[in-house]
Motif scaffolding. Structure first.
Motif, PDB file in Angstrom:
ATOM      1  N   ASP A  31       9.123  -3.299  -2.462  1.00 54.27           N
ATOM      2  CA  ASP A  31       9.652  -3.940  -1.252  1.00 54.27           C
ATOM      3  C   ASP A  31      11.142  -3.653  -1.059  1.00 54.27           C
ATOM      4  O   ASP A  31      11.715  -3.971  -0.015  1.00 54.27           O
ATOM      5  N   ASP A  32      11.775  -3.052  -2.059  1.00 52.29           N
ATOM      6  CA  ASP A  32      13.199  -2.718  -1.944  1.00 52.29           C
ATOM      7  C   ASP A  32      13.396  -1.300  -1.406  1.00 52.29           C
ATOM      8  O   ASP A  32      14.538  -0.912  -1.093  1.00 52.29           O
ATOM      9  N   GLN A 199       1.937  -8.194  -5.578  1.00 53.76           N
ATOM     10  CA  GLN A 199       1.365  -6.865  -5.329  1.00 53.76           C
ATOM     11  C   GLN A 199       1.982  -6.267  -4.059  1.00 53.76           C
ATOM     12  O   GLN A 199       2.198  -6.970  -3.070  1.00 53.76           O
ATOM     13  N   ALA A 200       2.250  -4.968  -4.105  1.00 55.67           N
ATOM     14  CA  ALA A 200       2.907  -4.317  -2.968  1.00 55.67           C
ATOM     15  C   ALA A 200       2.598  -2.829  -2.970  1.00 55.67           C
ATOM     16  O   ALA A 200       2.570  -2.199  -4.034  1.00 55.67           O
ATOM     17  N   ALA A 272       4.477   5.081   8.433  1.00 57.57           N
ATOM     18  CA  ALA A 272       4.406   4.396   7.150  1.00 57.57           C
ATOM     19  C   ALA A 272       4.073   2.920   7.361  1.00 57.57           C
ATOM     20  O   ALA A 272       4.537   2.302   8.322  1.00 57.57           O
ATOM     21  N   VAL A 273       3.266   2.402   6.469  1.00 56.47           N
ATOM     22  CA  VAL A 273       2.945   0.962   6.510  1.00 56.47           C
ATOM     23  C   VAL A 273       3.135   0.385   5.108  1.00 56.47           C
ATOM     24  O   VAL A 273       2.678   0.949   4.118  1.00 56.47           O
ATOM     25  N   LYS A 274       3.843  -0.735   5.094  1.00 53.40           N
ATOM     26  CA  LYS A 274       4.099  -1.478   3.867  1.00 53.40           C
ATOM     27  C   LYS A 274       3.155  -2.676   3.827  1.00 53.40           C
ATOM     28  O   LYS A 274       3.028  -3.387   4.824  1.00 53.40           O
ATOM     29  N   LEU A 275       2.541  -2.878   2.675  1.00 53.52           N
ATOM     30  CA  LEU A 275       1.669  -4.047   2.534  1.00 53.52           C
ATOM     31  C   LEU A 275       2.142  -4.812   1.305  1.00 53.52           C
ATOM     32  O   LEU A 275       1.939  -4.367   0.176  1.00 53.52           O
ATOM     33  N   VAL A 276       2.840  -5.898   1.547  1.00 55.35           N
ATOM     34  CA  VAL A 276       3.419  -6.697   0.464  1.00 55.35           C
ATOM     35  C   VAL A 276       2.780  -8.075   0.516  1.00 55.35           C
ATOM     36  O   VAL A 276       2.847  -8.748   1.537  1.00 55.35           O
TER      37      VAL A 276
END
Lengths: 777, 279, 198
Positions: A31-32, A199-200, A272-276
């Motif tokens: 996430d950073d 989880q990320a 791009a997709v982030k899944l956090v």
């Protein structure tokens, strides 16, 4: 040729390579990572445990043009298979409309949006319509079989171990011949891994490939799963591990699910997709330790010598198989304990329920069965009036003895050393009665336990897996060229450092094997297009198995370098090893070749395992440990305080003693937490305590001062003599706590956690039995 | 867009409260900010954090009361010599709330106004027979804390009022104080049972006792039945009388943190302990 | 709203909604990702920062509340002398003693422990931090963290005062060792130990 001096790097507590980046906050977890333009994903989940997904309704008031939605239909549309590939292809990435919802919190659809808040709002605006079906919410219900979730009997997998008999009747005869049979029934609770980084995962599609980076233990598990799900070839998916904030098994198999979701969203969103995961979502949806129900019979003759052991293990696997059969396997292989006994039967079943799938967690089935057999041993000591530690010394396996699967132990058996260490550390037992600072009466007690843990994959697993690792000589380039170092030695493996220190350990092993300074070694980040498949980061195998491969690769490389130097005569004699490496690498580079040594793991000789009869060498070697716990129970509040916890562990060889201590102490506290306060509470199949306020783990204030004794009985086939250490500290302390609480109170506690509520009930029942007299018997 | 008001005085604060009754009154945020990113933004904030003058702790010698400004944090409460001297169980309770980060932010006024049934200072305020100072543009009034909680998370606080201070009578030397928090773990813990008491012992018998519990009902409760049962008894007898009187007085619930049976049993044990410890 | 704050000793201004969590302001608006989110509910302490010198969970602080105040994050613990980074004693000892494993809780622990060393490991009620009742926090006595404490008392104090920082890797033992080692370093009068101006 002159033999190199003994390697100083094995056994040295070098500071962790990644230490400074972590204490300064510079280490970048998923996430950073900078992700300009990335969208955020969110997951639509079921809120009931079992049913048919009739439809997904989309709230017409929501502006769906601003987001991307993915359903199961998108997977097939791209030629993929809607499955998270692992052992059996039974778990979908997303439940299709018309398909069955098998557990609460199961993923049904995905959304991505430019902001987290919008993604969450979109997910909330998807309304699943689920026709409920009767749910199976315990292992006992699953075995009763009124609702069939898997096959006709709900049994995912069963195992049978027989030693010293062929038929059940023989076992029963042996038990019937016993002078004393200890019978017990034990239950253990689900446990949340509670890594502090939720989880990320992030995915993007570019250069014709799907790139996934995230918090994970096993990049090649994700790689394999994505190829099937996304219908991609080997080189069309690239998986990279980001700095990972703890795993403990929780990031072994579940990351494939999150990677799948991120990849599907990224493909559809074209960015791009982030899944956090939020903490609540992480606790609710991801895997936990398998709850277990264990029945155990232990028969001894008049002299106290075991004549037969019979164990029946039932685990709740949850809605899909995932890794359950392997967890069960490790559970049954440890179930008879590290004790000699001529006749042993262990039966194990893992069953399907409508709980979220239970999965990998440090210990992997062994903590559950260890709890049972070490309670049994304690009850035997009590029944015979024998000192509990003396009993364990009398019955423990030693070199020359055979295990329940008939494996003859011939080396690296630390039994005597760990038991002696505990005896030395023990000191006088705590005073039985006392008062707390708050004025409440206390009862104190002491418990011990003894246990073992097979390191590496079970049976023929390592041979099948054939883990590989490489060391390469890399010439400095760019800014590095100006530095003094002529080369760096690059260690390439898919083992992930999830906090356990593998980067540092591999640096030390490589430096020792090469005879160079660890500063010259760089362990690169695991990325599937840059590192070979070393097997997953699980099963206490990273140091012992992959570390061994690294050691051999480095030794082979060193041999090549020395041969190269020798071949060049006196002119090369004065060159240091790194200088030789540089010269040789340059020479090869001019031919377009890389100076690299890739080695595949070779199991030690004499490892024979038969999967059909479940006999032979279940593991190449075992870790051995003993633990002593003193407790105080407050008789006003029934709270248990751990006053002392000493654990002695035979680790073969501590490559880095401080890191090994950290591993043992971390595992020990997870075990103490599991014993006393940790629990995952299911209500109607849903996690009822899905937040850190109610799903608690020990704080600084709950933890006792932990005393750790390292014992080293070298393993001839481990790097520098090392064997697995990651899991064993989780196995024993819960039983030691239960034994101590029984010692304090005189009542048995056979169900985890040993909560104040259970103690209150037990004491009330005990005092009712003793004629209604108040207080403690 | 959320509006933001930061009053510079109590007068400004009550004026803001009167003008914007729909705004969220925020101090340390230890409860109201939990999962704030998951919740809709409020229309506005009235930020009382470090409101000048609102965190003062002083002794009103005339009334024999400790005046604790509503903005005092748990760190200030637990470390202030006046609190330690005159209301030791309040200092003790403050030290067991959350952990350092929560103690540095959570305020006594927030605990009172939020009125959770598991609010850690609340049984202490009941046992010490504290009063509240409530302010609004209409003026200032005092209310016994006992009359403040009207139900599950409901209070007697007016829509335009703010809690401005907690007034704790200075305990007489002969009064013995008792406090015990039983939580899910040693720190960062939600209470399962809390017990607080102020017991006036004279000539070896209990002359008067105030006994309060938390986390055993929909609000913190004084147990009048227990208080009545112990008057005139020596500590050992009072302990048994108190134990016996608890069962009829509370009917705690079972939830994810504990069970009804456990809460009742521990409440009985602690009710007895308050008195048995006196001798 | 425009929030102006002193961030790690430097003036900073950011335009954010007042309800936004300080944690998000730091990470998303100011790109200071050293402060971590572990739970969002004030339980784990991974997001610990100093607000006007006191340790707080930045997930529980509204951005508006930071206007005009000082915030110190993990990025502000080390100092720089002639371009060289000098770690805070706590950071140095966390590395040396093995007090950091996966590292996700480490920034929060480092910030909180650094505060304890600078403000005193004084047990509550012992008068170490009496006084200030409004404005700028609870007093700022000079640190003599271990003075007058036995080893066991010092350990107990560390455990109580760091209990708001949950770590799942270490079992806490080596973190306690690290904090005590750092405290000794400070007490032994190493002027550069904290790496910060006193």
């Amino acid at each position: 040729m002159v033999q190199a001096p003994p390697a100083p790097w094995i056994g040295a507590s070098l500071p962790r390579v990644d230490g400074i980046s972590k204490v300064t906050g510079r280490a970048r977890y998923l996430d950073d990572l900078p992700a300009a333009g990335a969208w955020h994903g969110a997951t639509v989940r079921s809120d009931i445990a079992h049913g048919v997904l009739e439809a997904l309704d989309f709230d017409p008031a929501f502006d769906w043009s601003s987001v991307v939605v993915v359903t199961a239909a998108d997977i097939a549309a791209q030629g993929g298979h809607n499955v998270i590939r692992l052992i059996q292809d039974d778990q979908p990435a997303l439940v299709p409309v018309g398909g069955k919802v098998m557990h609460a919190h199961e993923p049904l659809a995905l959304v991505a949006a430019p902001s987290r808040a919008l993604a969450r709002a979109a997910a909330a605006a998807v309304r699943p319509r689920i026709q409920p079906l009767p749910a199976v919410l315990s292992a006992k219900d699953a075995l009763a079989g009124s609702v069939a979730l898997h096959g006709t009997d709900n049994v995912f997998k069963s195992f049978l171990i027989r030693k010293g008999h062929r038929e059940d009747a023989e076992l029963e005869r042996a038990l019937a011949s016993a002078a004393l049979v200890i019978e017990g029934e034990y239950t253990t609770s689900p446990q949340e891994q509670m890594y502090i980084e939720p989880q990320a995962m992030m995915s993007s599609w570019h250069d014709g490939r799907c790139h996934i980076v995230g918090s994970m233990q096993c990049p090649y598990y994700v790689h394999k799963a994505m190829k099937t799900l996304l219908a991609c070839k080997d080189d069309e998916v690239v998986i990279s591990q980001s700095v990972t904030g703890g795993g403990f098994g929780g990031k072994e198999e579940y990351p494939s699910m999150i990677a799948a979701h991120a990849a599907l969203l990224a493909r559809k969103a074209g960015r791009a997709v982030k899944l956090v995961y939020d903490r609540d979502e992480d606790i609710a949806a991801t895997t936990k330790r398998h709850p277990a129900w264990i029945r155990h019979r232990l028969g001894v003759d008049a002299s106290g010598e075991p004549v037969a052991i019979d164990v029946d293990v039932v685990m709740d696997g949850g809605a899909y198989l995932t890794l359950s059969q392997v967890v069960l396997s490790r559970g049954v292989l440890h179930a008879a304990g590290p004790y000699r006994c001529p006749v042993v039967r262990v039966r194990g079943r893992v069953v399907a329920t409508n709980h979220p799938p239970h999965g990998a967690f440090r210990g992997f089935g062994a903590p559950q069965t260890t709890f049972a057999y070490e309670r049994q041993m304690d009850k035997l000591a009590r029944a015979r009036g024998e000192d509990p530690l003396a009993l364990r010394k009398r019955l423990a396996l030693r070199s020359g003895d055979t295990t329940a699967t008939g494996q003859a132990l011939t080396f690296s058996v630390g039994t005597d050393a760990v038991l002696a260490a505990i005896e030395r550390a023990a000191g006088p037992p705590p005073q039985r009665a006392g008062r707390s600072l708050a004025g409440s009466p206390l009862r104190r007690g002491r418990g011990v336990c003894f246990y073992f843990h097979g390191a590496g994959f079970t049976g023929s697993g390592e041979a099948r897996l054939a883990g590989r690792a490489a060391v390469a000589v890399v010439l400095p380039s760019g800014a590095e060229a100006a530095s003094a170092a002529p080369v760096r030695f690059e260690v390439r493996s898919s083992s992930t450092d999830i906090g356990q220190g593998s980067i540092t350990m591999f640096s030390q092993i490589a430096a020792a094997s090469l005879g160079c300074d660890p500063q010259l070694v760089r362990v690169i980040d695991p990325t599937t297009d840059k590192v070979p498949d070393s097997g997953p980061t699980v099963a206490s195998r990273t140091c012992m198995v992959v570390g061994r491969v690294v050691e051999q690769a480095c030794r082979t490389l060193r041999g090549r370098l020395e041969a190269w130097r020798a071949a060049r005569g006196p002119a090369a004699e004065s060159l240091s090893l790194p200088e030789v490496a540089a010269a040789m690498a340059r020479e090869l580079a001019s031919d377009g070749k890389e100076l690299v040594e890739l080695v595949q793991y070779e199991p030690p000789p004499g490892i024979v395992w038969d999967d059909d009869s479940y006999t032979g060498s279940a593991y190449p070697v075992y870790g051995w440990a003993a633990c002593l716990v003193d407790v105080a129970v407050d008789l006003d509040t029934y709270e248990v305080s751990v006053l002392r916890c000493v654990q002695a562990v035979d680790v073969g060889k501590a490559i880095n003693p401080v890191i090994v201590r950290g591993q043992i102490e971390g595992g020990t506290l997870q075990a103490l937490g599991w014993a006393l306060i940790e629990n995952v509470i299911y209500k109607d199949g849903k996690v009822a305590n899905a937040n850190m306020t109610n799903c608690i783990v020990p704080t600084f204030a709950d933890a006792p001062e932990l005393e750790t004794v390292l014992v080293e009985e070298p393993y001839p086939y481990g790097p520098g003599g090392a064997k697995g250490v990651g899991e064993i500290p989780m196995d024993g302390p819960a039983a030691a706590v239960a034994n101590a609480v029984e010692d304090a109170l005189g009542c048995a506690f056979d169900s985890l956690p040993i909560s104040p509520e259970k103690i209150a009930t037990a004491l009330r029942q005990a005092s009712a039995r003793s004629d209604g007299k108040a207080g403690v018997p | 867009m959320t509006a933001y008001l930061r009053p510079r005085s109590l007068a400004e604060a009550v004026a803001a409260r009167a003008a914007e009754p729909g705004y969220l009154v925020l101090a340390g945020g230890t409860d109201l900010m939990v999962n704030a990113n998951h919740r809709p933004a409020p229309a506005g904030l009235i930020d009382l954090w470090r409101l000048p003058g609102a965190g003062e702790i002083s002794l009103d010698a005339e009334r024999g009361q400790l005046a604790i400004g509503a903005g005092a944090t748990w760190l200030q409460v637990q470390r202030h010599p006046l609190v330690v001297r005159h209301a030791a169980i309040l200092a003790a309770a403050a030290r067991e709330i959350g952990a350092l980060q929560i103690q540095a932010r959570g305020t006594i006024g927030g605990n009172v106004a939020n009125s959770s049934p598991v609010g850690d200072s609340l049984p202490v305020l009941l046992a010490l027979e504290a009063e509240l100072e409530l302010c609004s543009v209409r003026g200032t009034r005092r209310l016994p804390y006992r009359e403040f909680c009207t139900g599950y998370r409901t209070t007697a606080l007016g829509a335009d009022e703010l809690v401005s201070a907690v007034l704790v009578p200075v305990a007489a030397p002969a009064v013995r104080l008792f406090w015990r928090k039983v939580g899910t773990r040693r720190a960062q813990s939600i209470s399962k049972v809390m017990a607080a008491a102020a017991i006036h012992l004279e000539d070896g018998v209990v002359r008067r006792a105030t006994v309060a519990f938390g986390a055993v009902a929909d609000r913190p409760v004084r147990l009048a039945g227990v208080e009545a049962a112990v008057v005139g008894l020596a500590p050992a007898q009072a302990a048994e009388a108190a134990r016996a009187a608890v069962a009829g007085a509370i009917a705690p619930i079972s939830d994810v943190r504990s069970t009804s049976d456990y809460r009742l049993q521990v409440a009985e044990n602690l009710a007895a302990r308050m008195f048995s410890e006196l001798s | 709203m425009k929030v102006t704050l002193t961030l790690n000793g430097q003036e900073a201004a950011v335009e954010v909604p007042p309800w936004r969590r300080l944690l998000d302001v730091l990470r998303d608006d100011l790109s200071l990702t050293g402060t971590k989110e572990g739970c969002g509910e004030g339980e784990c302490g991974a997001c610990t920062v100093l607000l006007d010198g006191e340790p707080v969970n930045s997930c529980l602080v509204a951005a508006g509340q930071c206007d005009g105040r000082a915030v110190t994050t993990v990025e502000g613990l080390a100092t720089h002398r002639r371009g060289e980074e000098i770690l805070h004693a706590v950071q140095r000892q966390l590395v040396a003693c093995g007090g950091a494993q996966c590292g996700i809780c480490t920034p929060g622990i480092a910030v909180c422990a650094a505060h304890l060393l600078e403000r005193g490991l004084g047990a509550p009620g012992d008068g170490a931090n009496d006084g200030a009742s409004d404005g700028a926090g609870v007093g700022a006595q000079a640190a003599l963290p271990l003075a007058g404490k036995s080893e066991a008392e010092a350990r107990a104090a560390v455990r109580e005062l760091l209990a708001g920082n949950i770590c799942r890797c270490t079992g806490y033992q080596l973190v306690v060792e690290a904090v005590l080692a750092a405290a000794r370093e400070v007490a032994d009068g190493d002027a550069g130990a904290t790496g910060r101006p006193s």
